[in-house]
Design a protein around this motif. Structure first.
Motif: not given
Length: 117
Positions: A8, A11-12, A14-19, A22
């Motif tokens: 978990e 995943n969080n 990786l999501k922060m990294r993608e944001e 962007t």
């Protein structure tokens, strides 16, 4: 820490990294377009130059955050996530919840900021 919790957290992160990537792309694109909308006067040129510099600095801060996230992902892979890189004690769960890419416990972070590493 249990495998499910680590997944978990991964995943969080990786999501922060993608944001962040962007946001960095958007900031870069905005900085490139400043001053290209016609013939600016000297005030516009000064303002655009300042705005471009601010946006570029923001991107550097974002890149630093991405590096922190990548390091946290590596610590997960190495099985040392949540342990202080300095004293090797467990970092408080609350600190890791608020700042999941923390490398140091609160005490060691204070020392590092005071005296450097």
């Amino acid at each position: 820490m249990e495998e499910e919790q680590l997944q978990e957290i991964r995943n969080n992160l990786l999501k922060m990294r993608e944001e962040l990537l962007t946001e960095a792309d958007k900031s870069y694109e905005a900085s490139q377009s400043l001053g290209k909308d016609g013939v600016p006067d000297i005030g516009d040129m000064s303002s655009n130059s300042y705005n471009q510099e601010v946006l570029m600095n923001l991107s550097e801060a974002q890149r630093g955050r991405v590096r922190d996230i990548d390091a946290a992902l590596e610590r997960i892979d190495q099985g040392v996530y949540g342990l202080c890189a300095r004293c090797e004690e467990e970092i408080s769960p609350r600190r890791m919840e608020v700042r999941p890419f923390s490398r140091y416990c609160v005490d060691c972070k204070s020392e590092v900021e005071k005296f450097g590493e």
